[in-house]
Design an enzyme around this catalytic site. Structure first.
Site: not given
Length: 325
Positions: A44, A46, A185
């Site tokens: 994921k 950021d 994250e």
């Protein structure tokens, strides 16, 4: 289902009109990774969600909200022009990587110039994770596994400003654990047999290592240090209204505190966007959205242990978290 041809779409497909804009597919937040052979995983990132439109004679870079930010990402636009395609739409995330190779939202904002910094715009990298259109063919109807195959043919192995977001075939729980251990994250899980569908759904899922959401900045409290920021005042959406959800007083450096204070003072207002009375509060126009990491919600709908991670323009259609009461 018929076996996909090894020929490129440009050789076999009828011409589909190229969309001027595609509403992005959004991941649904879940508590743990899904299991099964039909799921693949990615880091994921950021950063800023972007769509890179490669068209005859030009490249357009659109934000999640549909704003044209091509001028803000010149290195991505220049590198996209070098791809061996006539027309394409790439879905992905613009990030800046820190010394540990992790995406850093604060560094990205500094590179974009919202807050002065030594981070240069050339440090921004676009990680492509989906391909929606290619040389006259709309690929959204294809399953993700086929879209990914075509994307990999286009961008795999590149080291410029446009790169491939690697897909991981692994146990979801194990991959999530490793991601959190390395300070990421979280991860994204995607169903490889699903077509591309705009909006939020269960076919893309996100699993985060910590809770993190977006909140409208409605004011601030000054620091005891002259010219610095003491606490951000935050609001979330409830229906069509904004409601106060507490404050955030950590997460910025001494230098960033001063820069944020100057930025907020430039949009000050006497009319607060929420119903709130605080003795030292200075209210601002609800034009900015803070990215905030927090532990949980209190029973009365306030953030607990909130920490500032970055700031963005509300005009970019950022998702503002609804309070959990």
């Amino acid at each position: 289902m018929a076996k996909a041809s090894s020929k490129k779409p440009r050789d076999i497909a009828p011409i589909d009109p190229m969309p001027a804009r595609v509403d992005p597919c959004l991941a649904t937040l879940v508590g743990k990774p899904p299991k099964g052979p039909d799921w693949a995983y990615e880091v994921k990132w950021d950063g800023y969600r972007l769509a890179v439109h490669i068209e005859p004679g030009r490249v357009r870079i659109l934000t999640r909200g549909g704003y044209d930010w091509t001028e803000r990402f010149p290195t991505i636009a220049d590198d996209a022009r070098r791809l061996a395609v006539k027309t394409a739409i790439l879905d992905g995330e613009a990030v800046v990587l820190n010394d540990q190779g992790r995406s850093d939202f604060g560094m990205l904002q500094r590179a974009l110039g919202r807050v002065p910094s030594a981070v240069e715009a050339g440090a921004i990298v676009f990680f492509a994770f989906d391909l929606l259109y290619l040389d006259g063919r709309d690929l959204r109807r294809l399953p993700l596994r086929e879209r990914r195959r075509l994307l990999e043919l286009l961008v795999a192995g590149r080291e410029g400003a446009v790169r491939l977001s690697e897909e991981v075939q692994a146990d979801g729980d194990a991959f999530f654990s490793v991601a959190c251990e390395h300070g990421l994250e979280g991860i994204i899980a995607k169903h490889i047999e699903k077509p591309y569908r705009s909006g939020r759904g269960e076919w893309w899922q996100k699993i985060t290592c910590k809770r993190r959401d977006s909140f409208v900045v409605v004011g601030f409290e000054p620091s005891t240090v002259p010219g610095h920021l003491g606490r951000l005042l935050l609001a979330a959406r409830r229906g069509n209204e904004l409601v106060y959800v507490g404050g955030c007083g950590t997460g910025w450096s001494h230098e960033l505190s001063r820069e944020l204070r100057n930025l907020l003072e430039s949009i000050g207002t006497k009319e607060p966007a929420v119903s709130l009375r605080r003795k030292n509060a200075i209210f601002v126009e609800p034009a900015l959205v803070a990215e905030v990491e927090y532990r949980t919600w209190t029973d009365d709908g306030k953030l607990r242990h909130a920490s500032f991670k970055g700031i963005r323009e509300r005009a970019d259609d950022a998702t503002v978290r609804e309070p959990v009461v």
